[in-house]
Design a protein around this motif. Sequence first.
Motif, PDB file in Angstrom:
ATOM      1  N   VAL A   1       0.861  -1.207   0.000  1.00 24.46           N
ATOM      2  CA  VAL A   1       0.000   0.000   0.000  1.00 24.46           C
ATOM      3  C   VAL A   1       0.891   1.248   0.000  1.00 24.46           C
ATOM      4  O   VAL A   1       1.783   1.371   0.841  1.00 24.46           O
ATOM      5  N   PRO A   2       0.668   2.171  -0.943  1.00 25.06           N
ATOM      6  CA  PRO A   2       1.484   3.404  -0.940  1.00 25.06           C
ATOM      7  C   PRO A   2       1.120   4.302   0.247  1.00 25.06           C
ATOM      8  O   PRO A   2      -0.050   4.332   0.651  1.00 25.06           O
ATOM      9  N   THR A   3       2.093   5.010   0.816  1.00 24.04           N
ATOM     10  CA  THR A   3       1.789   5.861   1.981  1.00 24.04           C
ATOM     11  C   THR A   3       0.800   6.966   1.596  1.00 24.04           C
ATOM     12  O   THR A   3       0.051   7.449   2.435  1.00 24.04           O
TER      13      THR A   3
ATOM     14  N   ASP B   1      -1.665  -5.359   4.795  1.00 22.42           N
ATOM     15  CA  ASP B   1      -1.091  -4.399   3.841  1.00 22.42           C
ATOM     16  C   ASP B   1      -0.938  -5.077   2.475  1.00 22.42           C
ATOM     17  O   ASP B   1      -1.280  -4.509   1.436  1.00 22.42           O
ATOM     18  N   VAL B   2      -0.448  -6.298   2.500  1.00 19.60           N
ATOM     19  CA  VAL B   2      -0.247  -7.036   1.249  1.00 19.60           C
ATOM     20  C   VAL B   2      -1.608  -7.311   0.585  1.00 19.60           C
ATOM     21  O   VAL B   2      -1.762  -7.174  -0.624  1.00 19.60           O
TER      22      VAL B   2
ATOM     23  N   LEU C   1      -5.771  -2.798  -4.257  1.00 20.00           N
ATOM     24  CA  LEU C   1      -5.587  -1.480  -4.885  1.00 20.00           C
ATOM     25  C   LEU C   1      -4.994  -1.642  -6.283  1.00 20.00           C
ATOM     26  O   LEU C   1      -5.404  -0.985  -7.234  1.00 20.00           O
ATOM     27  N   LYS C   2      -4.024  -2.562  -6.402  1.00 17.83           N
ATOM     28  CA  LYS C   2      -3.378  -2.786  -7.714  1.00 17.83           C
ATOM     29  C   LYS C   2      -4.378  -3.344  -8.731  1.00 17.83           C
ATOM     30  O   LYS C   2      -4.215  -3.157  -9.926  1.00 17.83           O
ATOM     31  N   LEU C   3      -5.394  -4.032  -8.209  1.00 16.55           N
ATOM     32  CA  LEU C   3      -6.426  -4.583  -9.101  1.00 16.55           C
ATOM     33  C   LEU C   3      -7.451  -3.512  -9.506  1.00 16.55           C
ATOM     34  O   LEU C   3      -8.386  -3.803 -10.239  1.00 16.55           O
TER      35      LEU C   3
ATOM     36  N   LEU D   1     -10.266 -11.291 -15.022  1.00 16.09           N
ATOM     37  CA  LEU D   1      -9.365 -12.432 -14.804  1.00 16.09           C
ATOM     38  C   LEU D   1      -8.403 -12.510 -15.973  1.00 16.09           C
ATOM     39  O   LEU D   1      -8.794 -12.846 -17.095  1.00 16.09           O
ATOM     40  N   ASN D   2      -7.167 -12.142 -15.733  1.00 13.43           N
ATOM     41  CA  ASN D   2      -6.162 -12.236 -16.788  1.00 13.43           C
ATOM     42  C   ASN D   2      -4.786 -12.465 -16.151  1.00 13.43           C
ATOM     43  O   ASN D   2      -4.666 -12.529 -14.923  1.00 13.43           O
ATOM     44  N   GLN D   3      -3.772 -12.512 -16.997  1.00 16.74           N
ATOM     45  CA  GLN D   3      -2.420 -12.828 -16.486  1.00 16.74           C
ATOM     46  C   GLN D   3      -1.913 -11.785 -15.506  1.00 16.74           C
ATOM     47  O   GLN D   3      -1.115 -12.089 -14.632  1.00 16.74           O
ATOM     48  N   THR D   4      -2.363 -10.554 -15.659  1.00 21.87           N
ATOM     49  CA  THR D   4      -1.914  -9.490 -14.750  1.00 21.87           C
ATOM     50  C   THR D   4      -2.633  -9.587 -13.414  1.00 21.87           C
ATOM     51  O   THR D   4      -2.029  -9.402 -12.359  1.00 21.87           O
TER      52      THR D   4
END
Lengths: 158, 95
Positions: A33-35, A107-108, A114-116, A129-132
């Motif tokens: 998670v970014p600060t 956090d992970v 968040l990245k999703l 649903l993909n490779q990323t």
Amino acid sequence: MELVKVAAGKYVFQLGKLEWPVLGRLLELYPVVPTSHHRLSRNEAGGGARPADDALLQEAMAEHRRQNQQRVGLLLRNHYRVTPHAAGHRLVLTREDLEWLLQVLNDVRIGSWLKLGCPDPDQGRAFALNQTSIPYLVTMDQAGRFEGALLAALEEDG
Amino acid sequence: MVLPDLEQENQSRPKDSLEPGYLVICWDDPVNLMVYVTHVFQVVFGWPKPKAERHMLQVHRQGKSVLTRESLEKAEHYVHQLQRYHLHASMERDG
């Protein structure tokens, strides 16, 4: 990951053969998670908080993160607390360790979410649903599984 | 040792910062586990499990729960603690 016993304030966990490598890999990902994600208020006007207060919060979170990172490093290198066992590994944690480990794992989990792109199927924001996306989904799921095991141990200990 | 400039610090805070006029709110999100949220409320506020669960369910069902009403500094403290656990928490001025 299962609680074996609690003795002298130490929680002894049994991890399966693949669980310690998986847990170790999750911990190595920290922090995710970014600060800049942390804000005191949702209200654009600040809700009573000043911009300097947000900066203080983010500074405090960055410092907290540095401390957690150090603790993660110590845990991963500590061969007294993680020992090979016939069924996999034994992991020994204090009550305080459980608390920061929960924070690190969450956090992970949250960082992966968040990245999703913060998917929320209930609000019509489904994830693709993909490779990323699949590695992030697996990471979220695994982090949640270990969180559940730690919380179950605390529940069992009363 | 450098002592903080208390006078200057007090002047930079709103006059009502010592009044319990700030709400600490936890917002719903689709990612934090319910059992985790309950645990965090117990740890941060020292609540018994039934009270922590009540607030967790309010967050889940109503989208948010007002956890406490405090002075500015205490409210900030609680938001810091909740965000350490990555709960979606904020403080808002009451009224």
